[in-house]
Design a protein around this motif. Structure first.
Motif, PDB file in Angstrom:
ATOM      1  N   LEU A 237       0.831  -1.209   0.000  1.00  0.00           N
ATOM      2  CA  LEU A 237       0.000   0.000   0.000  1.00  0.00           C
ATOM      3  C   LEU A 237       0.862   1.256   0.000  1.00  0.00           C
ATOM      4  O   LEU A 237       0.595   2.212  -0.732  1.00  0.00           O
ATOM      5  N   VAL A 238       1.908   1.251   0.832  1.00  0.00           N
ATOM      6  CA  VAL A 238       2.798   2.414   0.895  1.00  0.00           C
ATOM      7  C   VAL A 238       3.438   2.666  -0.463  1.00  0.00           C
ATOM      8  O   VAL A 238       3.505   3.800  -0.947  1.00  0.00           O
ATOM      9  N   HIS A 239       3.890   1.593  -1.095  1.00  0.00           N
ATOM     10  CA  HIS A 239       4.597   1.733  -2.373  1.00  0.00           C
ATOM     11  C   HIS A 239       3.684   2.256  -3.486  1.00  0.00           C
ATOM     12  O   HIS A 239       4.079   3.097  -4.292  1.00  0.00           O
ATOM     13  N   HIS A 240       2.453   1.738  -3.510  1.00  0.00           N
ATOM     14  CA  HIS A 240       1.576   2.044  -4.636  1.00  0.00           C
ATOM     15  C   HIS A 240       0.754   3.317  -4.426  1.00  0.00           C
ATOM     16  O   HIS A 240       0.365   3.958  -5.410  1.00  0.00           O
ATOM     17  N   LEU A 241       0.500   3.690  -3.181  1.00  0.00           N
ATOM     18  CA  LEU A 241      -0.434   4.785  -2.920  1.00  0.00           C
ATOM     19  C   LEU A 241       0.229   6.085  -2.492  1.00  0.00           C
ATOM     20  O   LEU A 241      -0.427   7.124  -2.477  1.00  0.00           O
ATOM     21  N   THR A 242       1.517   6.046  -2.142  1.00  0.00           N
ATOM     22  CA  THR A 242       2.179   7.258  -1.675  1.00  0.00           C
ATOM     23  C   THR A 242       2.570   8.129  -2.867  1.00  0.00           C
ATOM     24  O   THR A 242       3.364   7.712  -3.711  1.00  0.00           O
ATOM     25  N   PRO A 243       2.050   9.357  -2.940  1.00  0.00           N
ATOM     26  CA  PRO A 243       2.416  10.233  -4.071  1.00  0.00           C
ATOM     27  C   PRO A 243       3.845  10.745  -3.931  1.00  0.00           C
ATOM     28  O   PRO A 243       4.421  10.762  -2.840  1.00  0.00           O
ATOM     29  N   ASP A 244       4.399  11.186  -5.047  1.00  0.00           N
ATOM     30  CA  ASP A 244       5.789  11.628  -5.060  1.00  0.00           C
ATOM     31  C   ASP A 244       6.035  12.782  -4.091  1.00  0.00           C
ATOM     32  O   ASP A 244       7.097  12.851  -3.469  1.00  0.00           O
ATOM     33  N   TRP A 245       5.058  13.690  -3.938  1.00  0.00           N
ATOM     34  CA  TRP A 245       5.312  14.840  -3.071  1.00  0.00           C
ATOM     35  C   TRP A 245       5.473  14.410  -1.618  1.00  0.00           C
ATOM     36  O   TRP A 245       6.237  15.028  -0.860  1.00  0.00           O
ATOM     37  N   VAL A 246       4.788  13.337  -1.222  1.00  0.00           N
ATOM     38  CA  VAL A 246       4.946  12.819   0.139  1.00  0.00           C
ATOM     39  C   VAL A 246       6.326  12.173   0.297  1.00  0.00           C
ATOM     40  O   VAL A 246       7.000  12.345   1.317  1.00  0.00           O
TER      41      VAL A 246
ATOM     42  N   LEU B  97      11.888  12.392   2.336  1.00  0.00           N
ATOM     43  CA  LEU B  97      13.300  12.446   1.956  1.00  0.00           C
ATOM     44  C   LEU B  97      13.984  13.684   2.511  1.00  0.00           C
ATOM     45  O   LEU B  97      15.145  13.633   2.929  1.00  0.00           O
ATOM     46  N   ARG B  98      13.279  14.812   2.520  1.00  0.00           N
ATOM     47  CA  ARG B  98      13.895  16.045   3.008  1.00  0.00           C
ATOM     48  C   ARG B  98      14.358  15.921   4.441  1.00  0.00           C
ATOM     49  O   ARG B  98      15.280  16.626   4.873  1.00  0.00           O
TER      50      ARG B  98
ATOM     51  N   GLY C 130      16.017  13.608   5.522  1.00  0.00           N
ATOM     52  CA  GLY C 130      17.334  12.992   5.493  1.00  0.00           C
ATOM     53  C   GLY C 130      18.438  13.921   5.055  1.00  0.00           C
ATOM     54  O   GLY C 130      19.581  13.484   4.902  1.00  0.00           O
ATOM     55  N   PHE C 131      18.115  15.193   4.844  1.00  0.00           N
ATOM     56  CA  PHE C 131      19.102  16.160   4.390  1.00  0.00           C
ATOM     57  C   PHE C 131      19.037  17.407   5.267  1.00  0.00           C
ATOM     58  O   PHE C 131      18.033  17.657   5.940  1.00  0.00           O
ATOM     59  N   ARG C 132      20.098  18.189   5.241  1.00  0.00           N
ATOM     60  CA  ARG C 132      20.086  19.411   6.036  1.00  0.00           C
ATOM     61  C   ARG C 132      19.016  20.353   5.486  1.00  0.00           C
ATOM     62  O   ARG C 132      18.724  20.354   4.277  1.00  0.00           O
ATOM     63  N   PRO C 133      18.419  21.168   6.338  1.00  0.00           N
ATOM     64  CA  PRO C 133      17.375  22.086   5.871  1.00  0.00           C
ATOM     65  C   PRO C 133      17.879  22.979   4.748  1.00  0.00           C
ATOM     66  O   PRO C 133      18.966  23.545   4.808  1.00  0.00           O
ATOM     67  N   GLY C 134      17.070  23.069   3.709  1.00  0.00           N
ATOM     68  CA  GLY C 134      17.400  23.936   2.585  1.00  0.00           C
ATOM     69  C   GLY C 134      18.220  23.294   1.485  1.00  0.00           C
ATOM     70  O   GLY C 134      18.412  23.908   0.439  1.00  0.00           O
ATOM     71  N   PHE C 135      18.690  22.060   1.688  1.00  0.00           N
ATOM     72  CA  PHE C 135      19.503  21.423   0.657  1.00  0.00           C
ATOM     73  C   PHE C 135      18.619  20.954  -0.495  1.00  0.00           C
ATOM     74  O   PHE C 135      17.580  20.333  -0.282  1.00  0.00           O
ATOM     75  N   ASP C 136      19.036  21.235  -1.720  1.00  0.00           N
ATOM     76  CA  ASP C 136      18.328  20.802  -2.915  1.00  0.00           C
ATOM     77  C   ASP C 136      18.718  19.357  -3.206  1.00  0.00           C
ATOM     78  O   ASP C 136      19.807  19.078  -3.707  1.00  0.00           O
ATOM     79  N   ILE C 137      17.815  18.424  -2.895  1.00  0.00           N
ATOM     80  CA  ILE C 137      18.137  17.002  -2.998  1.00  0.00           C
ATOM     81  C   ILE C 137      18.573  16.642  -4.408  1.00  0.00           C
ATOM     82  O   ILE C 137      19.566  15.940  -4.625  1.00  0.00           O
ATOM     83  N   GLY C 138      17.838  17.130  -5.412  1.00  0.00           N
ATOM     84  CA  GLY C 138      18.139  16.760  -6.782  1.00  0.00           C
ATOM     85  C   GLY C 138      19.525  17.170  -7.238  1.00  0.00           C
ATOM     86  O   GLY C 138      20.105  16.536  -8.123  1.00  0.00           O
ATOM     87  N   SER C 139      20.088  18.208  -6.613  1.00  0.00           N
ATOM     88  CA  SER C 139      21.416  18.682  -7.017  1.00  0.00           C
ATOM     89  C   SER C 139      22.514  17.699  -6.666  1.00  0.00           C
ATOM     90  O   SER C 139      23.628  17.806  -7.174  1.00  0.00           O
TER      91      SER C 139
ATOM     92  N   PRO D  52      16.412   9.559  -6.273  1.00  0.00           N
ATOM     93  CA  PRO D  52      15.821   8.990  -5.053  1.00  0.00           C
ATOM     94  C   PRO D  52      14.458   8.339  -5.288  1.00  0.00           C
ATOM     95  O   PRO D  52      14.144   7.312  -4.660  1.00  0.00           O
ATOM     96  N   LEU D  53      13.659   8.911  -6.189  1.00  0.00           N
ATOM     97  CA  LEU D  53      12.358   8.318  -6.497  1.00  0.00           C
ATOM     98  C   LEU D  53      12.526   7.011  -7.251  1.00  0.00           C
ATOM     99  O   LEU D  53      11.813   6.028  -6.989  1.00  0.00           O
ATOM    100  N   HIS D  54      13.469   6.965  -8.183  1.00  0.00           N
ATOM    101  CA  HIS D  54      13.724   5.722  -8.925  1.00  0.00           C
ATOM    102  C   HIS D  54      14.180   4.614  -7.970  1.00  0.00           C
ATOM    103  O   HIS D  54      13.728   3.467  -8.065  1.00  0.00           O
ATOM    104  N   ASP D  55      15.091   4.960  -7.046  1.00  0.00           N
ATOM    105  CA  ASP D  55      15.639   3.948  -6.144  1.00  0.00           C
ATOM    106  C   ASP D  55      14.556   3.382  -5.230  1.00  0.00           C
ATOM    107  O   ASP D  55      14.518   2.173  -4.971  1.00  0.00           O
TER     108      ASP D  55
END
Length: 264
Positions: free
Chosen positions: A132-141, A146-147, A149-158, A166-169
């Motif tokens: 359920l988590v895998h199939h129903l969780t939208p990308d924005w959630v 994920l945020r 797991g990173f310091r505040p303000g860090f651009d994860i995609g960079s 991260p979404l693919h993995d």
């Protein structure tokens, strides 16, 4: 177990192990900073990336799979670096394999008593919940979690060649990993916390933490690892994922640890 090699084939081996819901790409920025001098090997853990599958997901199974890779490559005098969930594997293979000479653990508290994980994380180990988590969780959630797991303000995609890495993995990860990390691992850490494993291992251990780690208590973790005999280093401008956020600092700490004098 899928692995990739970069760098100097004659150099000292450095084996990089990623964390939960990640892949070897979470070291993409670290590898070029080591490859001139070292033979750098990255793996996709069981249930992740190009290894995939639904078997061998628990920490002890991951350890034996990685040990088999070290045997296959006939490595000697290797440093093994584990991030987050990968710390269990790094310590585990260091304990059972004479091919390992140094161990680095990054961004992981000794047990879940020091964790600040999302509310309800343990529920993902229950039957059907991972699907359920895998199939129903939208990308924005997913991005919101994920945020943490990173310091505040860090651009994860960079931190990746592909900003959506991260979404693919997460998408290709085995659903069984939820149980492995939320239930099996919790029980194993209760029985033998990571600082007890550090204390019991006769090899140099470096523990790296980001000051802004939002998943684990940094201060309490470094206190326990230092008491267990590990060398401890804190990266002031990193969160839970220094290998993505601050690759220069991580590579520099690995190099520093390798040339540091050892007690007789």
């Amino acid at each position: 177990m899928y692995f990739r090699e970069d760098g100097n084939p004659q150099g000292k081996p450095i084996v990089l192990v990623h964390g939960f819901a990640c892949s070897l790409h979470w070291y993409d920025r670290v590898v070029p900073r080591l490859a001139d001098d070292y033979r750098v090997i990255r793996v996709d853990l069981n249930g992740h990336g190009l290894t995939g599958g639904d078997q061998g997901l628990d920490p002890q199974d991951q350890t034996h799979s990685l040990a088999a890779v070290l045997d296959e490559l006939d490595l000697t005098d290797a440093m093994v670096v584990g991030h987050s969930y990968g710390t269990d594997t790094a310590l585990g293979v260091g304990a059972i394999s004479a091919r390992v000479s140094e161990i680095v653990i990054m961004s992981q508290s000794p047990d879940y008593s020091l964790a600040k994980l999302p509310r309800g994380h343990s529920l993902v180990g229950l039957p059907m919940v991972p699907q359920l988590v895998h199939h129903l969780t939208p990308d924005w959630v997913v991005w919101r979690v994920l945020r943490g797991g990173f310091r505040p303000g860090f651009d994860i995609g960079s931190g990746f060649d592909d900003p959506r890495q991260p979404l693919h993995d997460r998408a290709v990860m085995s659903r069984g990993m939820y149980r492995a990390v939320a239930q099996t691992r919790d029980l194993e850490l209760r029985a033998e916390p990571l600082d007890a494993r550090v204390y019991g291992i006769d090899k140099p251990v470096l523990a790296i933490h980001g000051r802004h780690d939002q998943f684990f208590d940094c201060e309490a973790s470094i206190t326990r690892y230092r008491a267990a005999g590990a060398t401890v280093r804190v990266i002031e401008n990193a969160g839970h994922t220094p290998n993505v956020e601050t690759p220069d600092e991580v590579a520099a700490l690995l190099r520093e640890f390798l040339i540091a004098p050892r007690p007789l």
